[in-house]
Design a protein around this motif. Structure first.
Motif, PDB file in Angstrom:
ATOM      1  N   ALA A 118       1.015  -1.105  -0.055  1.00 15.97           N
ATOM      2  CA  ALA A 118       0.062  -0.128   0.191  1.00 15.97           C
ATOM      3  C   ALA A 118       0.882   1.148  -0.142  1.00 15.97           C
ATOM      4  CB  ALA A 118      -0.786  -0.006   1.169  1.00 15.97           C
ATOM      5  N   ALA A 119       2.218   1.158   0.479  1.00 16.10           N
ATOM      6  CA  ALA A 119       3.152   1.989   0.657  1.00 16.10           C
ATOM      7  C   ALA A 119       3.703   2.599  -0.719  1.00 16.10           C
ATOM      8  CB  ALA A 119       3.946   2.028   1.951  1.00 16.10           C
ATOM      9  N   GLU A 120       3.764   1.512  -1.304  1.00 10.22           N
ATOM     10  CA  GLU A 120       4.636   1.686  -2.657  1.00 10.22           C
ATOM     11  C   GLU A 120       3.588   2.220  -3.778  1.00 10.22           C
ATOM     12  OE1 GLU A 120       6.520  -1.882  -4.369  1.00 10.22           O
ATOM     13  OE2 GLU A 120       7.202  -2.542  -2.521  1.00 10.22           O
ATOM     14  N   ARG A 121       2.464   2.066  -3.735  1.00  4.81           N
ATOM     15  CA  ARG A 121       1.682   2.695  -4.719  1.00  4.81           C
ATOM     16  C   ARG A 121       1.672   4.275  -4.675  1.00  4.81           C
ATOM     17  NH1 ARG A 121      -0.496   1.228  -9.306  1.00  4.81           N
ATOM     18  NH2 ARG A 121      -2.040  -0.486  -8.652  1.00  4.81           N
ATOM     19  N   ASP A 122       1.922   4.905  -5.923  1.00  8.22           N
ATOM     20  CA  ASP A 122       1.841   6.194  -5.974  1.00  8.22           C
ATOM     21  C   ASP A 122       0.789   6.805  -6.296  1.00  8.22           C
ATOM     22  OD1 ASP A 122       3.179   8.556  -6.143  1.00  8.22           O
ATOM     23  OD2 ASP A 122       4.013   8.276  -8.076  1.00  8.22           O
ATOM     24  N   TRP A 123      -0.077   6.928  -5.233  1.00  7.20           N
ATOM     25  CA  TRP A 123      -1.626   7.626  -5.243  1.00  7.20           C
ATOM     26  C   TRP A 123      -1.517   8.930  -5.712  1.00  7.20           C
ATOM     27  CZ3 TRP A 123      -4.952   4.293  -5.837  1.00  7.20           C
ATOM     28  CH2 TRP A 123      -5.206   2.983  -5.181  1.00  7.20           C
ATOM     29  N   PRO A 124      -0.609   9.841  -5.371  1.00  5.97           N
ATOM     30  CA  PRO A 124      -0.671  11.318  -5.915  1.00  5.97           C
ATOM     31  C   PRO A 124      -0.581  11.279  -7.621  1.00  5.97           C
ATOM     32  CG  PRO A 124       0.787  11.099  -3.898  1.00  5.97           C
ATOM     33  CD  PRO A 124       0.493   9.917  -4.418  1.00  5.97           C
ATOM     34  N   GLU A 125       0.027  10.297  -8.071  1.00  3.64           N
ATOM     35  CA  GLU A 125       0.129  10.249  -9.637  1.00  3.64           C
ATOM     36  C   GLU A 125      -1.174   9.762 -10.047  1.00  3.64           C
ATOM     37  OE1 GLU A 125       2.729   8.337 -13.206  1.00  3.64           O
ATOM     38  OE2 GLU A 125       2.851   7.609 -11.239  1.00  3.64           O
ATOM     39  N   LEU A 126      -1.663   8.971  -9.621  1.00 11.10           N
ATOM     40  CA  LEU A 126      -3.119   8.261 -10.112  1.00 11.10           C
ATOM     41  C   LEU A 126      -4.141   9.445  -9.899  1.00 11.10           C
ATOM     42  CD1 LEU A 126      -3.073   4.768  -8.450  1.00 11.10           C
ATOM     43  CD2 LEU A 126      -3.349   5.284 -10.936  1.00 11.10           C
ATOM     44  N   LEU A 127      -4.112  10.229  -8.966  1.00 13.79           N
ATOM     45  CA  LEU A 127      -5.216  11.205  -8.541  1.00 13.79           C
ATOM     46  C   LEU A 127      -4.913  12.299  -9.502  1.00 13.79           C
ATOM     47  CD1 LEU A 127      -5.624  10.981  -4.736  1.00 13.79           C
ATOM     48  CD2 LEU A 127      -7.236   9.958  -6.703  1.00 13.79           C
ATOM     49  N   GLY A 128      -3.378  12.663  -9.745  1.00 11.95           N
ATOM     50  CA  GLY A 128      -3.182  13.930 -10.661  1.00 11.95           C
ATOM     51  C   GLY A 128      -3.585  13.431 -12.062  1.00 11.95           C
ATOM     52  N   VAL A 129      -3.532  12.154 -12.678  1.00 10.22           N
ATOM     53  CA  VAL A 129      -3.937  11.635 -13.666  1.00 10.22           C
ATOM     54  C   VAL A 129      -5.494  11.973 -14.068  1.00 10.22           C
ATOM     55  CG1 VAL A 129      -4.200   9.891 -15.642  1.00 10.22           C
ATOM     56  CG2 VAL A 129      -2.021  10.450 -14.355  1.00 10.22           C
ATOM     57  N   LEU A 130      -6.131  11.321 -12.860  1.00 14.56           N
ATOM     58  CA  LEU A 130      -7.462  11.614 -12.960  1.00 14.56           C
ATOM     59  C   LEU A 130      -8.183  12.795 -12.737  1.00 14.56           C
ATOM     60  CD1 LEU A 130     -10.022   9.609 -12.848  1.00 14.56           C
ATOM     61  CD2 LEU A 130      -9.822   9.578 -10.141  1.00 14.56           C
TER      62      LEU A 130
END
Length: 123
Positions: free
Chosen positions: A70-82
């Protein structure tokens, strides 16, 4: 200096077609952003598998609150693209719709003028 009605109508039609084309381009960019988002979300990341394609009964089976995956997933990049896809989709839809409406309006005005011309000469 006054332009002829034909020149004005041509310029209006050209501007409407340009608006529609830009709207279509922005909607295409939005589609590409959504594909990129889906790719980032569904592919394995780091040493962890995708949470959607897992052999566990549920996606959260065997995970703890402090899971390293869960810590490895780059959530800011995903949310930025979305997040970037939202304004491009809204602006693209507005431009495409207003351009298409302008084209239809221009065609209606041209048909109306043609009927008026035939009515003036024929009747």
């Amino acid at each position: 200096m006054s332009l002829s009605p034909t020149t004005d109508a041509t310029r209006f039609l050209l501007r409407a077609k340009n608006q529609e084309a830009w709207g279509f381009v922005l909607l295409g960019i939005t589609g590409a952003l959504w594909l990129w988002f889906a790719f980032l979300l569904l592919t394995p990341y780091g040493s962890c598998e995708s949470r959607l394609f897992t052999d566990a009964p549920t996606a959260n089976a065997g995970t703890s609150f402090r899971n390293s995956c869960a810590a490895e997933r780059d959530w800011p990049e995903l949310l930025g693209v979305l997040g970037l896809s939202v304004p491009t989709s809204v602006v693209g839809a507005v431009l495409h719709t207003s351009g298409r409406f302008g084209i239809l309006l221009s065609e209606q005005a041209a048909a109306s003028a043609a009927v008026r011309r035939t009515g003036d000469t024929g009747g």
